[in-house]
Scaffold this motif. Sequence first.
Motif, PDB file in Angstrom:
ATOM      1  N   THR A  14      -4.866  15.113  -1.091  1.00  0.00           N
ATOM      2  CA  THR A  14      -6.048  15.469  -1.948  1.00  0.00           C
ATOM      3  C   THR A  14      -6.569  13.956  -2.473  1.00  0.00           C
ATOM      4  N   MET A  17      -5.657   7.467   0.648  1.00  0.00           N
ATOM      5  CA  MET A  17      -5.437   7.497   2.085  1.00  0.00           C
ATOM      6  C   MET A  17      -5.118   8.878   2.815  1.00  0.00           C
ATOM      7  N   SER A  37      -0.631  18.518  -5.634  1.00  0.00           N
ATOM      8  CA  SER A  37      -0.222  19.081  -6.864  1.00  0.00           C
ATOM      9  C   SER A  37      -1.431  19.600  -7.811  1.00  0.00           C
ATOM     10  N   THR A 176      -4.453  -1.710  -0.146  1.00  0.00           N
ATOM     11  CA  THR A 176      -5.592  -0.580   0.094  1.00  0.00           C
ATOM     12  C   THR A 176      -6.346  -0.273  -1.121  1.00  0.00           C
ATOM     13  N   SER A 178      -7.052   2.360  -2.780  1.00  0.00           N
ATOM     14  CA  SER A 178      -6.597   3.775  -2.991  1.00  0.00           C
ATOM     15  C   SER A 178      -5.437   3.837  -4.099  1.00  0.00           C
TER      16      SER A 178
HETATM   17  N1  LIG Z   1      -2.438   2.051  -1.836  1.00  0.00           N
HETATM   18  C1  LIG Z   1      -1.857   0.897  -1.490  1.00  0.00           C
HETATM   19  O1  LIG Z   1      -2.463  -0.252  -1.455  1.00  0.00           O
HETATM   20  C2  LIG Z   1      -0.736   1.093  -0.545  1.00  0.00           C
HETATM   21  C3  LIG Z   1       0.057  -0.088   0.009  1.00  0.00           C
HETATM   22  C4  LIG Z   1       0.996   0.281   0.551  1.00  0.00           C
HETATM   23  C5  LIG Z   1       1.702   1.456   0.826  1.00  0.00           C
HETATM   24  N2  LIG Z   1       0.903   2.652   0.252  1.00  0.00           N
HETATM   25  C6  LIG Z   1       1.519   3.949   0.497  1.00  0.00           C
HETATM   26  O2  LIG Z   1       0.579   4.933   1.075  1.00  0.00           O
HETATM   27  C7  LIG Z   1       0.791   6.267   0.411  1.00  0.00           C
HETATM   28  C8  LIG Z   1      -0.549   6.743   0.043  1.00  0.00           C
HETATM   29  O3  LIG Z   1      -0.922   5.646  -0.772  1.00  0.00           O
HETATM   30  P1  LIG Z   1      -2.560   6.357  -1.774  1.00  0.00           P
HETATM   31  O4  LIG Z   1      -3.051   4.881  -2.189  1.00  0.00           O
HETATM   32  O5  LIG Z   1      -3.238   6.758  -0.823  1.00  0.00           O
HETATM   33  O6  LIG Z   1      -1.923   7.173  -2.828  1.00  0.00           O
HETATM   34  P2  LIG Z   1      -2.964   8.095  -3.846  1.00  0.00           P
HETATM   35  O7  LIG Z   1      -4.362   7.750  -3.595  1.00  0.00           O
HETATM   36  O8  LIG Z   1      -2.371   7.665  -5.290  1.00  0.00           O
HETATM   37  O9  LIG Z   1      -2.661   9.615  -3.415  1.00  0.00           O
HETATM   38  C9  LIG Z   1      -1.370  10.106  -3.440  1.00  0.00           C
HETATM   39  C10 LIG Z   1      -1.247  11.598  -3.162  1.00  0.00           C
HETATM   40  O10 LIG Z   1       0.227  12.002  -3.570  1.00  0.00           O
HETATM   41  C11 LIG Z   1       0.029  13.470  -3.958  1.00  0.00           C
HETATM   42  N3  LIG Z   1       1.057  13.437  -5.150  1.00  0.00           N
HETATM   43  C12 LIG Z   1       1.334  13.049  -6.033  1.00  0.00           C
HETATM   44  N4  LIG Z   1       2.179  13.512  -6.830  1.00  0.00           N
HETATM   45  C13 LIG Z   1       2.583  14.666  -5.936  1.00  0.00           C
HETATM   46  C14 LIG Z   1       3.331  15.780  -6.369  1.00  0.00           C
HETATM   47  N5  LIG Z   1       4.551  15.637  -7.273  1.00  0.00           N
HETATM   48  N6  LIG Z   1       3.231  16.827  -5.575  1.00  0.00           N
HETATM   49  C15 LIG Z   1       2.476  16.720  -4.275  1.00  0.00           C
HETATM   50  N7  LIG Z   1       1.743  15.749  -4.389  1.00  0.00           N
HETATM   51  C16 LIG Z   1       1.782  14.701  -5.101  1.00  0.00           C
HETATM   52  C17 LIG Z   1      -1.481  13.302  -4.856  1.00  0.00           C
HETATM   53  O11 LIG Z   1      -2.062  14.429  -4.840  1.00  0.00           O
HETATM   54  P3  LIG Z   1      -2.242  15.304  -6.308  1.00  0.00           P
HETATM   55  O12 LIG Z   1      -2.953  14.097  -7.448  1.00  0.00           O
HETATM   56  O13 LIG Z   1      -2.960  16.484  -5.895  1.00  0.00           O
HETATM   57  O14 LIG Z   1      -0.693  15.530  -6.738  1.00  0.00           O
HETATM   58  C18 LIG Z   1      -2.190  12.147  -3.658  1.00  0.00           C
HETATM   59  O15 LIG Z   1      -2.817  13.210  -3.040  1.00  0.00           O
HETATM   60  C19 LIG Z   1       1.669   6.161  -0.535  1.00  0.00           C
HETATM   61  O16 LIG Z   1       3.115   6.549  -0.045  1.00  0.00           O
HETATM   62  C20 LIG Z   1       2.014   4.485  -1.041  1.00  0.00           C
HETATM   63  O17 LIG Z   1       3.137   4.450  -1.373  1.00  0.00           O
HETATM   64  C21 LIG Z   1      -0.159   2.433  -0.666  1.00  0.00           C
END
Ligand SMILES: NC(=O)c1ccc[n+]([C@@H]2O[C@H](COP(=O)([O-])OP(=O)(O)OC[C@H]3O[C@@H](n4cnc5c(N)ncnc54)[C@H](OP(=O)(O)O)[C@@H]3O)[C@@H](O)[C@H]2O)c1
Length: 252
Positions: A14, A17, A37, A176, A178
Amino acid sequence: MSIMTKTVVISGGTSGMGQATAMARAARGDRVVVIGSRADAPYRADLSSIAETRRVAAEIAREHPRIDALLLFANRLYPKRTETPDGLESTFALYYLSRYLLGTLLAPQLDAAGNPVIVNVSGTGATAGGVVWDDPQLTRRYGMVRAQLQAGRANDLLGVAHTGRARYVLYHPGFTRSGQSPNPVIGAVTRTLARVAARPVEDSVRPIVDWVDHPPAAKLTAIDRGRPVPPTLRTLDPADAARLRAYTERLV
Ligand SMILES: NC(=O)c1ccc[n+]([C@@H]2O[C@H](COP(=O)([O-])OP(=O)(O)OC[C@H]3O[C@@H](n4cnc5c(N)ncnc54)[C@H](OP(=O)(O)O)[C@@H]3O)[C@@H](O)[C@H]2O)c1
């Protein structure tokens, strides 16, 4: 839709990434199943709850007998230690355990696809942190970063322990543009840093979008910011992977 249409399940689709990947795959004509969620998620579930994860997995399995790709993004930062209804530390439950459960519960549907793939988006290649074997629920010494690092290392081991037909990819996208922030101060600092130092979301997800069409040939592939992670890295230790698998099976 053609019978060749792929079915792609995305946990955490949602925002960030996961959402960018969902949009890229939908643009290619895939059936995209987005779990999140928030209220507008097509498949709404709190993935930090074992019961909710089981419920949504059963719903998806019923509606999609064949799944070509399971892409795991869901994560959240918890500045203070919180427990789920199952009595588990929330980071462990969401960032690691939901990925174990979805991979296990959807294995029959993945096995039914021609060339299935699971991509676990976390922090492979990093060696900081680790599973705190004598206190995995971090009851004694909690820190947000410690919890994230533990779950990240647990995801590394999840890939190592994987036994299904699907190819398994551990993917570290690098910093990233995000990610949701747990509070406005951290959010403002992160956004400022991200503007100068972070990768555009589309760049970070490009390999994931491609793996859906072309899963790697190896049973396990680990990629850290474009570079292969050697399987001999200590974070990919098979004995630790078996130990975590045994602990996880006792939990669920
Ligand atoms: N961003 C970076 O710099 C970076 C670097 C290295 C690794 N990563 C990894 O890459 C992955 C994606 O990162 P991102 O930056 O794209 O994260 P993000 O934008 O924060 O997205 C997180 C996602 O997780 C969902 N989520 C959170 N709590 C939840 C729950 N209780 N139940 C169901 N869904 C839930 C959120 O949806 P809802 O809001 O709908 O709950 C959202 O779609 C993560 O595992 C992160 O650790 C990110």
